[in-house]
Write a protein that holds these residues in place. Structure first.
Motif, PDB file in Angstrom:
ATOM      1  N   LEU A 127      48.251  46.222  52.730  1.00  0.00           N
ATOM      2  CA  LEU A 127      48.495  46.756  51.389  1.00  0.00           C
ATOM      3  C   LEU A 127      49.906  47.318  51.275  1.00  0.00           C
ATOM      4  O   LEU A 127      50.547  47.189  50.223  1.00  0.00           O
ATOM      5  N   LYS A 128      50.419  47.919  52.336  1.00  0.00           N
ATOM      6  CA  LYS A 128      51.803  48.403  52.301  1.00  0.00           C
ATOM      7  C   LYS A 128      52.788  47.241  52.133  1.00  0.00           C
ATOM      8  O   LYS A 128      53.763  47.348  51.381  1.00  0.00           O
ATOM      9  N   PHE A 150      54.033  37.929  37.328  1.00  0.00           N
ATOM     10  CA  PHE A 150      53.775  38.025  38.774  1.00  0.00           C
ATOM     11  C   PHE A 150      52.745  39.109  39.075  1.00  0.00           C
ATOM     12  O   PHE A 150      51.743  38.872  39.757  1.00  0.00           O
ATOM     13  N   PHE A 151      52.980  40.318  38.586  1.00  0.00           N
ATOM     14  CA  PHE A 151      52.154  41.473  38.937  1.00  0.00           C
ATOM     15  C   PHE A 151      50.701  41.265  38.526  1.00  0.00           C
ATOM     16  O   PHE A 151      49.769  41.605  39.273  1.00  0.00           O
ATOM     17  N   PHE A 152      50.490  40.655  37.372  1.00  0.00           N
ATOM     18  CA  PHE A 152      49.126  40.494  36.886  1.00  0.00           C
ATOM     19  C   PHE A 152      48.349  39.426  37.641  1.00  0.00           C
ATOM     20  O   PHE A 152      47.121  39.336  37.501  1.00  0.00           O
ATOM     21  N   LEU A 153      49.039  38.613  38.457  1.00  0.00           N
ATOM     22  CA  LEU A 153      48.308  37.737  39.378  1.00  0.00           C
ATOM     23  C   LEU A 153      47.490  38.564  40.365  1.00  0.00           C
ATOM     24  O   LEU A 153      46.455  38.105  40.871  1.00  0.00           O
ATOM     25  N   LEU A 154      47.954  39.785  40.646  1.00  0.00           N
ATOM     26  CA  LEU A 154      47.281  40.666  41.598  1.00  0.00           C
ATOM     27  C   LEU A 154      46.233  41.557  40.931  1.00  0.00           C
ATOM     28  O   LEU A 154      45.468  42.228  41.625  1.00  0.00           O
ATOM     29  N   MET A 218      44.376  43.385  46.204  1.00  0.00           N
ATOM     30  CA  MET A 218      45.053  44.643  46.563  1.00  0.00           C
ATOM     31  C   MET A 218      44.056  45.634  47.146  1.00  0.00           C
ATOM     32  O   MET A 218      44.065  45.903  48.353  1.00  0.00           O
ATOM     33  N   SER A 219      43.196  46.192  46.314  1.00  0.00           N
ATOM     34  CA  SER A 219      42.198  47.167  46.779  1.00  0.00           C
ATOM     35  C   SER A 219      40.971  46.401  47.251  1.00  0.00           C
ATOM     36  O   SER A 219      39.926  46.385  46.608  1.00  0.00           O
ATOM     37  N   ARG A 220      41.103  45.771  48.408  1.00  0.00           N
ATOM     38  CA  ARG A 220      40.061  44.892  48.923  1.00  0.00           C
ATOM     39  C   ARG A 220      38.758  45.667  49.151  1.00  0.00           C
ATOM     40  O   ARG A 220      38.786  46.871  49.420  1.00  0.00           O
TER      41      ARG A 220
END
Length: 273
Positions: A127-128, A150-154, A218-220
């Protein structure tokens, strides 16, 4: 209608809707009151919903210096006290869930229950590394649209990209008159990269529900499960087909689940008074 509330040295933008037991909603990285619109609209028949812009986001200024999660938790406490709310059910997502954890640790008397969506206790190496990639993408993207794409792919599922939801969110973000600066976005992100609650979560006494998206990159889910394991009595659930922000993608399902949890927490609170 919204208004600024004095919290320490800050004037924090807040909006409220509804009547009933109090709920405080805490947004994540760069997110404002508007990110909670489905909850402000969908749960106001049962609760008095309060949302606010974190420092450096939307209509709340960023003070000088590097922000800390502790300071942002104190901001949330200041909002509650400024609105004369003695305690509230607190829900936070992503970075807002970390603020919510810290709020429960620093100001336990204000927290009636916790909903932690897309959470972690400390960023692991994966995550880092992902956070650092977000950092340089924000600095090097040719424009705001390219960065958001890009960011919203995550953040959102392929479903939300393909059905046009993400496109609408991007257009709304670009038209928003109170956009966060890249510098404030990065300072906000940096605060979460170094923060940890791992050794202290056992001190949380509020009833807690931890929710994770099964396809959140991200927050798996394992990060949320670790948080739930560390908080005494916490419930952990995975929404298997959802990503980082199911409260926006499937708001009816998300609202129904947290409503059920808050009703249980209200009954428990009444029994222990």
């Amino acid at each position: 209608m919204g208004r600024h509330v004095k919290a320490g040295e800050l004037e924090i933008w807040t909006e409220q809707a509804g009547e009933g037991p109090d709920v405080l909603l805490i947004g994540g990285l760069g997110d404002t009151v508007e990110s909670w619109q489905f909850q402000l609209d969908g749960l106001a028949e049962r609760y008095r919903m309060t949302a606010f812009d974190n420092r450096g986001a939307g209509r709340t200024a960023m003070p000088e210096g590097q922000p800390t999660v502790e300071a942002m938790a104190d901001d949330a406490a200041g909002v509650l006290r400024g609105l004369d709310i003695s305690s509230a059910h607190v829900a936070g997502f992503s970075g807002g869930s970390i603020i919510a954890q810290e709020l429960a640790l620093r100001h336990p008397e204000l927290v009636r229950s916790l909903v932690l969506q897309s959470t972690w206790s400390a960023m692991d190496q994966y995550l880092k590394t992902l956070a650092r990639s977000i950092h340089w993408q924000a600095e090097l993207a040719p424009d705001e649209r390219a960065f958001l794409e890009f960011f919203f792919l995550l953040v959102y599922t392929p479903r939300a990209h393909n059905n046009g939801m993400v496109g609408q969110i991007i257009e709304g973000a670009l038209a928003f008159p109170y956009q966060q600066s890249t510098g404030d976005f990065l300072r906000f992100l940096d605060a979460f990269m170094v923060h940890s609650t791992a050794s202290r979560l056992g001190q949380i006494t509020a009833p807690t529900l931890v929710l994770a998206g099964g396809v959140d990159p991200m927050s798996r889910p394992e990060l949320g499960e670790d948080v739930a394991r560390r908080i005494p009595g916490a419930q952990f659930e995975v929404m298997p087909e959802e990503s980082h922000q199911p409260f926006q993608e499937v708001p009816d399902e998300w609202n129904a689940r947290v409503d059920q949890f808050w009703q249980e927490a209200e009954r428990l609170h009444s029994e222990t008074r």
